[in-house]
Scaffold this active site. Structure first.
Site, PDB file in Angstrom:
ATOM      1  N   GLN A 101       0.850  -1.185   0.000  1.00 29.39           N
ATOM      2  CA  GLN A 101       0.000   0.000   0.000  1.00 29.39           C
ATOM      3  C   GLN A 101       0.892   1.244   0.000  1.00 29.39           C
ATOM      4  OE1 GLN A 101      -2.443   1.073   3.563  1.00 29.39           O
ATOM      5  NE2 GLN A 101      -4.151   0.409   2.285  1.00 29.39           N
ATOM      6  N   TYR A 174      -6.619  10.118   4.373  1.00 27.91           N
ATOM      7  CA  TYR A 174      -5.320  10.528   3.856  1.00 27.91           C
ATOM      8  C   TYR A 174      -5.498  11.375   2.584  1.00 27.91           C
ATOM      9  CZ  TYR A 174      -3.315   7.360   7.314  1.00 27.91           C
ATOM     10  OH  TYR A 174      -2.957   6.749   8.498  1.00 27.91           O
ATOM     11  N   ARG A 226      -8.027   1.697  -2.405  1.00 27.35           N
ATOM     12  CA  ARG A 226      -8.811   1.552  -1.178  1.00 27.35           C
ATOM     13  C   ARG A 226      -9.561   2.837  -0.871  1.00 27.35           C
ATOM     14  NH1 ARG A 226      -7.205  -0.593   4.980  1.00 27.35           N
ATOM     15  NH2 ARG A 226      -8.972  -2.033   5.054  1.00 27.35           N
ATOM     16  N   GLY A 318      -7.691  -8.205   9.411  1.00 26.08           N
ATOM     17  CA  GLY A 318      -6.607  -7.442   9.993  1.00 26.08           C
ATOM     18  C   GLY A 318      -6.278  -7.915  11.392  1.00 26.08           C
ATOM     19  N   ARG A 319      -7.138  -7.555  12.359  1.00 26.16           N
ATOM     20  CA  ARG A 319      -6.860  -7.891  13.764  1.00 26.16           C
ATOM     21  C   ARG A 319      -6.755  -9.389  14.000  1.00 26.16           C
ATOM     22  NH1 ARG A 319     -11.675  -5.854  16.013  1.00 26.16           N
ATOM     23  NH2 ARG A 319     -12.326  -5.298  13.900  1.00 26.16           N
TER      24      ARG A 319
END
Length: 395
Positions: A101, A174, A226, A318-319
């Site tokens: 990414q 972002y 994304r 993810g987690r």
């Protein structure tokens, strides 16, 4: 039991994933001060590769002004390539594909992280979240051109380092998202204006990355994008805006669309009367033009199947991949009873979780990491935004 997520998936470019399970970008905050790769990062990803179809590596900044946090990867210089090559090798063990990414943090930074420089953004508008955000400086037209070029140069470096693709990080407030947002982009030149005009920066970055792929890739190379579907500020991105953006992505050269949400089943944060899951709406908007990656509180095999049932093509975790590096292998071995759904603080070193990341998990993500020592652990994010999406408090 036979699971749909264990079936292979092939992108139109011919890259085949051995299954539909993806490791979501997972911030370790463990690079050196200058963004060079550390052994901690290599060990973290190496412990999780080999079984997954795809790993999407944590974000790397494409230019010095784009740094958003300490311990962040850099892909802004050719000097970064050797370390990134070692990282790609670790991710690609036993046939797992590796995408990196890439991003610019924009106003989601501060002058301390930028070593005395003021953060930059589309416009000089301070972010609402977090409360201690600093007012950024509006980028000049020449600086915007430099950043667009930097995304292409970063894509070239990712090709040279051996990755299988790059993902443009247009989510989590972002810079790519800042240019699309009516909150952070109040420009009056060609980079601002109505909804379509505010897509211009993203389109230019996509074109820059694709030009680098066309020129430098000696193999099929993925270009992903994304998005975060909503902002809660007024003005801000609403779901209808994102669906229009997704429509643009559907007609673009990108190879897949990836949605950033704390819960895969989330419905609109702004329109409580809209009960249709956001992922389903995005899937309908894409209408089969691009593969869709769903993510958000996926833990069990049934969770993964449920995300595919929403209409996604791939499922990211993810987690859970932090807690259980061998999740896919255990499913394949019919050993689901041993899958780890809780995280013991005393096991984090054994799980190759870098120390800086351990502090992060004990902070912003403490309530949703399912620590064995947390008597009040939350089930998931349910219908609220997660910290990485740019909000400092639960919605």
């Amino acid at each position: 039991m036979s699971y749909q997520f264990m079936a292979p998936f092939t992108f139109k470019k011919g890259i085949t994933l051995k299954n539909r399970m993806v490791m979501a970008p997972t911030t370790t905050m463990s690079s050196f001060y200058d963004g060079q790769v550390t052994n901690d990062e290599i060990n973290f990803y190496g412990a999780r590769s080999g079984d997954l179809g795809l790993i999407i590596g944590e974000v790397a900044n494409v230019i010095a002004s784009g740094k958003g946090f300490e311990g962040e990867l850099s892909i802004a210089s050719d000097d970064d390539i050797p370390g990134l090559s070692a990282l790609a090798d670790a991710m690609k063990h036993n046939g797992t594909k590796a995408v990196l990414q890439i991003f610019h943090a924009g106003r989601k930074s501060n002058d301390q992280i930028l070593r005395g420089q003021q953060p930059v953004s589309a416009s000089a508008v301070r972010a609402v979240f977090p409360a201690d955000s600093q007012e950024p400086r509006a980028l000049t037209a020449d600086e915007i051109d430099d950043i667009i070029t930097a995304f292409g140069a970063a894509t070239r470096r990712a090709i040279a380092a051996g990755f299988d693709g790059v993902e443009l990080h247009g989510a989590n407030t972002y810079l790519l998202q800042q240019f699309f947002s009516p909150n952070s982009n109040q420009r009056t030149d060609k980079w601002g204006g109505d909804q379509q005009a505010r897509m211009g920066f993203a389109k230019a970055v996509i074109a820059s990355a694709q030009a680098a792929i066309d020129q430098y890739a000696d193999r099929p190379f993925l270009l992903g994008y994304r998005i975060s579907p909503e902002e809660i500020e007024t003005p801000g991105i609403r779901l209808a805006d994102s669906l229009a953006f997704v429509d643009m992505l559907g007609d673009s050269v990108v190879d897949y669309v990836h949605v950033s949400m704390g819960s895969a089943h989330r419905t609109s944060l702004n329109d409580k009367t809209d009960k249709t899951p956001i992922l389903t709406q995005i899937k309908d908007q894409l209408a089969g033009r691009k593969p869709l990656i769903g993510v958000g509180s996926v833990e069990t095999p049934q969770d993964a199947e449920d995300v595919l049932a929403l209409g996604t093509d791939l499922v990211a975790m993810g987690r859970e991949m932090i807690r259980e590096p061998r999740w896919v292998q255990k499913v394949a071995d019919h050993d689901e009873a041993s899958i780890r759904y809780q995280l013991s603080p005393s096991d984090m070193d054994e799980l190759q979780i870098p120390r800086a990341m351990q502090d992060y998990l004990n902070g912003a993500f403490y309530s949703v990491m399912h620590f064995t020592t947390d008597p009040n652990a939350a089930a998931d994010y349910q219908n609220q935004a997660a910290p990485m999406e740019g909000f400092e408090k639960k919605m």
